[in-house]
Design an enzyme around this catalytic site. Structure first.
Site, mmCIF file in Angstrom:
data_model
loop_
_atom_site.group_PDB
_atom_site.id
_atom_site.type_symbol
_atom_site.label_atom_id
_atom_site.label_comp_id
_atom_site.label_asym_id
_atom_site.label_seq_id
_atom_site.Cartn_x
_atom_site.Cartn_y
_atom_site.Cartn_z
ATOM 1 N N SER A 141 -2.745 5.225 8.960
ATOM 2 C CA SER A 141 -1.372 4.757 9.183
ATOM 3 C C SER A 141 -0.779 5.561 10.333
ATOM 4 O O SER A 141 -1.247 6.656 10.647
ATOM 5 C CB SER A 141 -0.535 4.962 7.920
ATOM 6 O OG SER A 141 0.825 4.643 8.137
ATOM 7 N N TYR A 155 2.334 10.459 0.964
ATOM 8 C CA TYR A 155 1.575 9.405 1.636
ATOM 9 C C TYR A 155 1.163 9.860 3.034
ATOM 10 O O TYR A 155 0.000 9.731 3.437
ATOM 11 C CB TYR A 155 2.432 8.144 1.720
ATOM 12 C CG TYR A 155 1.839 7.040 2.555
ATOM 13 C CD1 TYR A 155 0.863 6.198 2.043
ATOM 14 C CD2 TYR A 155 2.272 6.813 3.866
ATOM 15 C CE1 TYR A 155 0.319 5.179 2.801
ATOM 16 C CE2 TYR A 155 1.743 5.794 4.635
ATOM 17 C CZ TYR A 155 0.774 4.978 4.094
ATOM 18 O OH TYR A 155 0.227 3.959 4.855
#
Length: 255
Positions: A141, A155
């Site tokens: 990401s 995350y």
């Protein structure tokens, strides 16, 4: 007759988290490119439905469990004779501010996102190394490796960790004809992102130079390239797919 450029005809891919979202987009593109695809997912009902829809196969898999990952790879090899491509895509992104985060929250996110990547890649490499060929694509990401966002420190840490893992493993296996790379999505219209609500989606659109959000297939196209034979000289690298989101120095650049 030679195969078309970037064709995956005759190759077999395993896509973790392929039942929905970005994973489903990857599955659909790999199928378009001619690959046999096995969806490895913990969601049996959705996984079977997606497999039926896209002409793929389903293998129930929990990426947190080493034996489950090994069983998924073994099932692919038994059915198709070999594993050529792994797209390690399974991931979660529950939002929680650091002050409210528990040890269990941290462990759950890292157990799926980071440990799950380690276990699945390890299992796939054991099947690829003896053949002297393999393509591994990790879904990371922009959040963590490049940017940050409140509520996603666990995350972001897991996604940055994936890239550190990838670079070292790429060095270990380059001599065996195996490449390991990553795609780094920005905001993609998956079920998880849509669940954040329209206000969040509009906020994200405003932050992207194209003023659009990506589709799961956008990530699939990049993964398909990295999974191709033509990408043989690329390893330990990342491709950011974010509509230019990380480019502006300030909000004024988007006006």
């Amino acid at each position: 007759m030679t195969a078309s450029l970037f064709s995956l005809q005759g190759q077999t891919a395993l896509v973790t988290g392929g039942a929905k979202g970005i994973g489903k987009g990857i599955v659909s593109v790999l199928r378009q490119a001619g690959a046999n695809v096995v969806i490895a997912d913990i969601d049996r009902e959705q996984g079977q439905a997606t497999a039926k829809e896209l002409g793929a196969h389903y293998q129930h898999t929990d990426v947190r469990v080493q034996q489950s990952c090994q069983d998924a790879v073994a099932a692919v090899v038994e059915r198709f004779g070999a594993l050529d491509i792994l797209c390690s895509n399974t991931g979660i992104f529950p939002q929680k501010k650091l002050a409210d985060m528990t040890e269990a929250d941290w462990d759950q996110t890292h157990g799926i996102n980071l440990k799950g990547t380690f276990l699945m890649v390890q299992a796939a490499l054991a099947a690829m190394q003896p053949r002297g060929y393999g393509r591994i694509v990790i879904t990371s990401s922009i959040t963590g490796p490049v940017t940050g966002f409140p509520g996603w420190s666990h995350y972001g840490a897991s996604k940055a960790g994936q890239l550190g893992f990838m670079r070292s493993v790429a060095l270990e296996y380059a001599r065996f004809g195996i490449t390991i790379n990553a795609v780094m999505p920005g905001n993609v219209l998956s079920e998880g992102l849509i669940a954040q609500g329209e206000e969040y989606l509009n906020q994200m659109r405003a932050a992207v130079p194209t003023h659009t959000l990506g589709t799961p297939q956008d990530i699939g196209y990049a993964a398909c390239f990295l999974a191709s034979r033509e990408a043989a000289y690329i390893t330990g690298q990342t491709i950011i797919i974010d509509g230019g989101q990380i480019l502006p120095e300030s909000a004024e650049a988007l006006l």
